[in-house]
Design a protein around this motif. Sequence first.
Motif, short mmCIF file in Angstrom:
data_model
loop_
_atom_site.label_atom_id
_atom_site.label_comp_id
_atom_site.label_asym_id
_atom_site.label_seq_id
_atom_site.Cartn_x
_atom_site.Cartn_y
_atom_site.Cartn_z
N SER A 280 0.82 -1.22 0.00
CA SER A 280 0.00 0.00 0.00
C SER A 280 0.85 1.27 0.00
N ASP B 262 -1.60 0.97 -5.54
CA ASP B 262 -2.99 1.04 -5.10
C ASP B 262 -3.74 -0.28 -5.35
N PHE B 263 -3.00 -1.36 -5.60
CA PHE B 263 -3.64 -2.65 -5.83
C PHE B 263 -2.75 -3.77 -5.29
N ALA C 182 -7.61 -10.49 -0.09
CA ALA C 182 -8.68 -9.55 -0.44
C ALA C 182 -9.20 -8.82 0.79
N VAL D 173 -8.80 -4.78 1.23
CA VAL D 173 -9.97 -3.91 1.39
C VAL D 173 -9.84 -3.06 2.65
N LEU E 61 -7.15 -0.82 -0.76
CA LEU E 61 -6.55 -1.18 -2.04
C LEU E 61 -7.50 -2.02 -2.87
N SER E 62 -7.30 -1.99 -4.17
CA SER E 62 -8.06 -2.88 -5.05
C SER E 62 -7.32 -4.21 -5.17
N ILE E 63 -8.03 -5.24 -5.60
CA ILE E 63 -7.47 -6.58 -5.70
C ILE E 63 -7.55 -7.04 -7.14
N ARG E 64 -6.45 -7.59 -7.62
CA ARG E 64 -6.44 -8.19 -8.96
C ARG E 64 -6.35 -9.69 -8.79
#
Length: 88
Positions: A24, A28-29, A57, A61, A65-68
């Motif tokens: 982080s 941002d992911f 995940a 969250v 952050l976003s998750i790929r």
Amino acid sequence: MQYADEIALRRVRMLVEQYVSARSRRYDFVSTELACKAIRQLVRSPIDDSELDHLLAKSAVKQGLSIRFDRIGPLQAASPELIQEKSV
């Protein structure tokens, strides 16, 4: 043996939190593929990849952050229909 698995799971959870926290600071992911590889290099995990994805995940969250979900393997394992279509 159950006690050893509990300790290993606790270590995995701590590594997940540390990985996401470090990630982080610069991004941002979180990539599930990269995170899984990094964590599995450090510790032998008592959980499978999909459970590790869920831990990642949840932690991501919490950090905003976003998750790929970019691992190819679990999709095939989770979708037996795809495997059957390929073999026919």
